[in-house]
Design a protein around this motif. Structure first.
Motif, PDB file in Angstrom:
ATOM      1  N   ILE A  30       0.841  -1.212   0.000  1.00 37.64           N
ATOM      2  CA  ILE A  30       0.000   0.000   0.000  1.00 37.64           C
ATOM      3  C   ILE A  30       0.868   1.251   0.000  1.00 37.64           C
ATOM      4  CG2 ILE A  30      -1.657   1.350   1.338  1.00 37.64           C
ATOM      5  CD1 ILE A  30      -2.867  -1.309   2.290  1.00 37.64           C
ATOM      6  N   VAL A  31       1.879   1.280   0.862  1.00 35.04           N
ATOM      7  CA  VAL A  31       2.761   2.451   0.963  1.00 35.04           C
ATOM      8  C   VAL A  31       3.510   2.663  -0.344  1.00 35.04           C
ATOM      9  CG1 VAL A  31       4.824   3.386   2.078  1.00 35.04           C
ATOM     10  CG2 VAL A  31       3.010   2.356   3.457  1.00 35.04           C
ATOM     11  N   PHE A  32       4.065   1.598  -0.894  1.00 34.24           N
ATOM     12  CA  PHE A  32       4.834   1.725  -2.131  1.00 34.24           C
ATOM     13  C   PHE A  32       3.975   2.232  -3.281  1.00 34.24           C
ATOM     14  CE2 PHE A  32       8.397  -0.610  -0.338  1.00 34.24           C
ATOM     15  CZ  PHE A  32       9.468  -0.073  -1.043  1.00 34.24           C
ATOM     16  N   LEU A  33       2.787   1.665  -3.420  1.00 43.29           N
ATOM     17  CA  LEU A  33       1.949   2.040  -4.553  1.00 43.29           C
ATOM     18  C   LEU A  33       1.392   3.452  -4.410  1.00 43.29           C
ATOM     19  CD1 LEU A  33      -0.024  -1.267  -5.267  1.00 43.29           C
ATOM     20  CD2 LEU A  33       1.974  -0.362  -6.477  1.00 43.29           C
ATOM     21  N   LEU A  34       0.881   3.781  -3.230  1.00 44.05           N
ATOM     22  CA  LEU A  34       0.237   5.084  -3.052  1.00 44.05           C
ATOM     23  C   LEU A  34       1.232   6.223  -2.884  1.00 44.05           C
ATOM     24  CD1 LEU A  34      -2.805   4.225  -0.730  1.00 44.05           C
ATOM     25  CD2 LEU A  34      -2.705   4.373  -3.227  1.00 44.05           C
ATOM     26  N   PRO A  61       4.275   0.778 -16.535  1.00 43.33           N
ATOM     27  CA  PRO A  61       4.653  -0.016 -15.355  1.00 43.33           C
ATOM     28  C   PRO A  61       3.769   0.262 -14.146  1.00 43.33           C
ATOM     29  CG  PRO A  61       6.258   1.723 -15.744  1.00 43.33           C
ATOM     30  CD  PRO A  61       5.372   1.681 -16.949  1.00 43.33           C
ATOM     31  N   VAL A  62       3.241   1.480 -14.050  1.00 41.66           N
ATOM     32  CA  VAL A  62       2.357   1.817 -12.931  1.00 41.66           C
ATOM     33  C   VAL A  62       1.104   0.947 -12.965  1.00 41.66           C
ATOM     34  CG1 VAL A  62       0.839   3.603 -11.971  1.00 41.66           C
ATOM     35  CG2 VAL A  62       3.172   4.185 -12.671  1.00 41.66           C
ATOM     36  N   ILE A  63       0.491   0.849 -14.110  1.00 44.22           N
ATOM     37  CA  ILE A  63      -0.733   0.044 -14.261  1.00 44.22           C
ATOM     38  C   ILE A  63      -0.444  -1.422 -13.962  1.00 44.22           C
ATOM     39  CG2 ILE A  63      -2.461  -0.780 -15.906  1.00 44.22           C
ATOM     40  CD1 ILE A  63      -2.198   1.969 -17.312  1.00 44.22           C
ATOM     41  N   LEU A  64       0.645  -1.935 -14.521  1.00 39.43           N
ATOM     42  CA  LEU A  64       0.995  -3.342 -14.326  1.00 39.43           C
ATOM     43  C   LEU A  64       1.277  -3.663 -12.862  1.00 39.43           C
ATOM     44  CD1 LEU A  64       3.311  -3.935 -17.428  1.00 39.43           C
ATOM     45  CD2 LEU A  64       0.936  -4.664 -17.125  1.00 39.43           C
ATOM     46  N   MET A  65       2.008  -2.784 -12.180  1.00 30.20           N
ATOM     47  CA  MET A  65       2.357  -3.046 -10.783  1.00 30.20           C
ATOM     48  C   MET A  65       1.141  -2.923  -9.875  1.00 30.20           C
ATOM     49  SD  MET A  65       5.386  -3.978 -11.173  1.00 30.20           S
ATOM     50  CE  MET A  65       5.639  -4.409  -9.457  1.00 30.20           C
ATOM     51  N   HIS A  66       0.195  -2.050 -10.203  1.00 29.51           N
ATOM     52  CA  HIS A  66      -1.030  -1.950  -9.412  1.00 29.51           C
ATOM     53  C   HIS A  66      -1.883  -3.207  -9.568  1.00 29.51           C
ATOM     54  CE1 HIS A  66      -0.116   2.272  -8.712  1.00 29.51           C
ATOM     55  NE2 HIS A  66      -1.182   2.365  -7.933  1.00 29.51           N
ATOM     56  N   LEU A  90       9.151  -4.138  -8.291  1.00 34.36           N
ATOM     57  CA  LEU A  90       8.601  -2.813  -7.977  1.00 34.36           C
ATOM     58  C   LEU A  90       9.718  -1.795  -7.799  1.00 34.36           C
ATOM     59  CD1 LEU A  90       5.970  -1.244  -7.424  1.00 34.36           C
ATOM     60  CD2 LEU A  90       6.235  -1.831  -5.002  1.00 34.36           C
ATOM     61  N   GLY A  91      10.829  -2.204  -7.176  1.00 35.24           N
ATOM     62  CA  GLY A  91      11.965  -1.303  -7.036  1.00 35.24           C
ATOM     63  C   GLY A  91      12.483  -0.844  -8.385  1.00 35.24           C
ATOM     64  N   VAL A  92      12.601  -1.786  -9.326  1.00 37.44           N
ATOM     65  CA  VAL A  92      13.046  -1.446 -10.676  1.00 37.44           C
ATOM     66  C   VAL A  92      12.025  -0.542 -11.366  1.00 37.44           C
ATOM     67  CG1 VAL A  92      13.652  -2.353 -12.951  1.00 37.44           C
ATOM     68  CG2 VAL A  92      14.365  -3.588 -10.893  1.00 37.44           C
ATOM     69  N   ALA A  93      10.735  -0.881 -11.216  1.00 43.36           N
ATOM     70  CA  ALA A  93       9.671  -0.126 -11.882  1.00 43.36           C
ATOM     71  C   ALA A  93       9.599   1.308 -11.377  1.00 43.36           C
ATOM     72  CB  ALA A  93       8.327  -0.827 -11.675  1.00 43.36           C
ATOM     73  N   VAL A  94       9.729   1.489 -10.067  1.00 46.53           N
ATOM     74  CA  VAL A  94       9.654   2.843  -9.512  1.00 46.53           C
ATOM     75  C   VAL A  94      10.902   3.645  -9.879  1.00 46.53           C
ATOM     76  CG1 VAL A  94       9.426   4.214  -7.410  1.00 46.53           C
ATOM     77  CG2 VAL A  94       8.152   2.084  -7.641  1.00 46.53           C
ATOM     78  N   ALA A  95      12.063   2.989  -9.891  1.00 46.44           N
ATOM     79  CA  ALA A  95      13.283   3.666 -10.328  1.00 46.44           C
ATOM     80  C   ALA A  95      13.126   4.159 -11.768  1.00 46.44           C
ATOM     81  CB  ALA A  95      14.484   2.728 -10.209  1.00 46.44           C
ATOM     82  N   ALA A 200      16.802   1.468  -6.304  1.00 44.62           N
ATOM     83  CA  ALA A 200      17.790   0.530  -6.832  1.00 44.62           C
ATOM     84  C   ALA A 200      18.213  -0.459  -5.751  1.00 44.62           C
ATOM     85  CB  ALA A 200      19.004   1.282  -7.370  1.00 44.62           C
ATOM     86  N   TYR A 201      18.302   0.022  -4.515  1.00 40.45           N
ATOM     87  CA  TYR A 201      18.642  -0.889  -3.425  1.00 40.45           C
ATOM     88  C   TYR A 201      17.470  -1.834  -3.121  1.00 40.45           C
ATOM     89  CZ  TYR A 201      20.142  -2.788   1.009  1.00 40.45           C
ATOM     90  OH  TYR A 201      20.486  -3.665   1.997  1.00 40.45           O
ATOM     91  N   ILE A 202      16.262  -1.304  -3.150  1.00 44.64           N
ATOM     92  CA  ILE A 202      15.089  -2.143  -2.901  1.00 44.64           C
ATOM     93  C   ILE A 202      14.968  -3.226  -3.977  1.00 44.64           C
ATOM     94  CG2 ILE A 202      12.557  -2.114  -2.886  1.00 44.64           C
ATOM     95  CD1 ILE A 202      12.755   0.605  -1.464  1.00 44.64           C
ATOM     96  N   ALA A 203      15.463  -2.945  -5.169  1.00 46.88           N
ATOM     97  CA  ALA A 203      15.432  -3.937  -6.244  1.00 46.88           C
ATOM     98  C   ALA A 203      16.262  -5.171  -5.917  1.00 46.88           C
ATOM     99  CB  ALA A 203      15.923  -3.310  -7.553  1.00 46.88           C
ATOM    100  N   THR A 204      17.109  -5.108  -4.889  1.00 52.83           N
ATOM    101  CA  THR A 204      17.888  -6.286  -4.494  1.00 52.83           C
ATOM    102  C   THR A 204      16.999  -7.373  -3.908  1.00 52.83           C
ATOM    103  OG1 THR A 204      18.384  -5.374  -2.276  1.00 52.83           O
ATOM    104  CG2 THR A 204      19.943  -4.898  -4.051  1.00 52.83           C
ATOM    105  N   TYR A 205      15.723  -7.085  -3.696  1.00 51.92           N
ATOM    106  CA  TYR A 205      14.773  -8.131  -3.292  1.00 51.92           C
ATOM    107  C   TYR A 205      14.650  -9.204  -4.368  1.00 51.92           C
ATOM    108  CZ  TYR A 205      12.870  -6.532   1.156  1.00 51.92           C
ATOM    109  OH  TYR A 205      12.719  -6.220   2.482  1.00 51.92           O
TER     110      TYR A 205
END
Length: 235
Positions: A30-34, A61-66, A90-95, A200-205
């Motif tokens: 929720i936090v990441f998307l909103l 990417p916004v539509i797909l990730m939602h 999501l980390g990659v998409a938001v970056a 980019a760091y979150i993308a390490t997930y």
């Protein structure tokens, strides 16, 4: 990238001792998307002056990730394993989304022309994503993360992270300086550069997800109910 050959008992367990669980997963999505995607990413693309090309480049990417994120809101227990893949993507998409925002700021708001700025920025984005993947991998398999858990003062991450982060931000600042005299735009580009590094760091997930897939027995021994529907969990 091949995982070093180690005995199972010697495998680093940093990922498994720092797991997130379904209730946290739902909140994080929720936090990441909103916040990170909609507020900080989509709204700037909607702001004046509006540009249809940049808007749709960011919205795909916004539509797909939602759509994908719905499963973690509805059934976070059942999809607990793939959550880690989702957060990495999501980390990659938001970056990427922040990259599009910064391009809109420079090309539409400032009036930059020519492909050079976009090409350099894209190279820096890819370099940041690759750097953090390699950095995280080495920190994990060198046992540094585990040692930090035992003694936080035994190793200082800040010089490494700070040096790479400052280098990225300075590079973005300098290229924006060459094409714009607007201090406000340069500050905004620098701010989005910081956010890109965080993502980019979150993308390490992505690697965390791979690690979980490759070590199912170790995961099962620590969390026997992992990935099961809520009603099947051990109380």
């Amino acid at each position: 990238m091949n995982k070093p050959k180690k005995q199972e008992k010697d495998l680093p367990d940093f990922y498994l001792t720092h797991m997130q669980f379904p209730k946290e997963n739902r909140q994080n999505v929720i936090v990441f998307l909103l916040l990170f995607m909609d507020l900080l990413g989509v709204l700037p693309l909607l702001s004046d002056p509006f540009h249809r090309g940049f808007f749709w480049a960011g919205m795909i990417p916004v539509i797909l990730m939602h759509i994908w994120g719905i499963v973690y809101l509805v059934a976070p227990f059942k999809f607990e394993r793939s959550y880690f893949l989702y957060i990495g993507v999501l980390g990659v998409a938001v970056a990427y989304l922040y990259f599009i925002v910064s391009q809109k700021l420079m090309y539409v708001n400032v009036g930059v022309e020519g492909p050079l700025y976009a090409v350099i920025s894209a190279v820096l984005l890819v370099a940041a994503l690759i750097f953090f993947q390699i950095f995280n991998y080495r920190m994990l398999y060198s046992g540094t993360y585990d040692r930090l858990d035992e003694d936080p003062s035994s190793f200082n991450l800040s010089p490494i992270i700070t040096a790479s982060s400052i280098g990225y931000i300075v590079a973005q600042f300098l290229i924006s300086l060459t094409v714009s005299q607007s201090f406000k735009m340069m500050v905004l580009v620098a701010a989005y550069s910081v956010l890109i590094l965080i993502m980019a760091y979150i993308a390490t997930y992505l690697h965390r997800y791979m690690y979980i897939l490759q070590n199912p027995e170790q995961l099962k021994s620590m969390y026997s109910g992992f990935g099961r529907p809520k009603k099947e969990r051990m109380r």
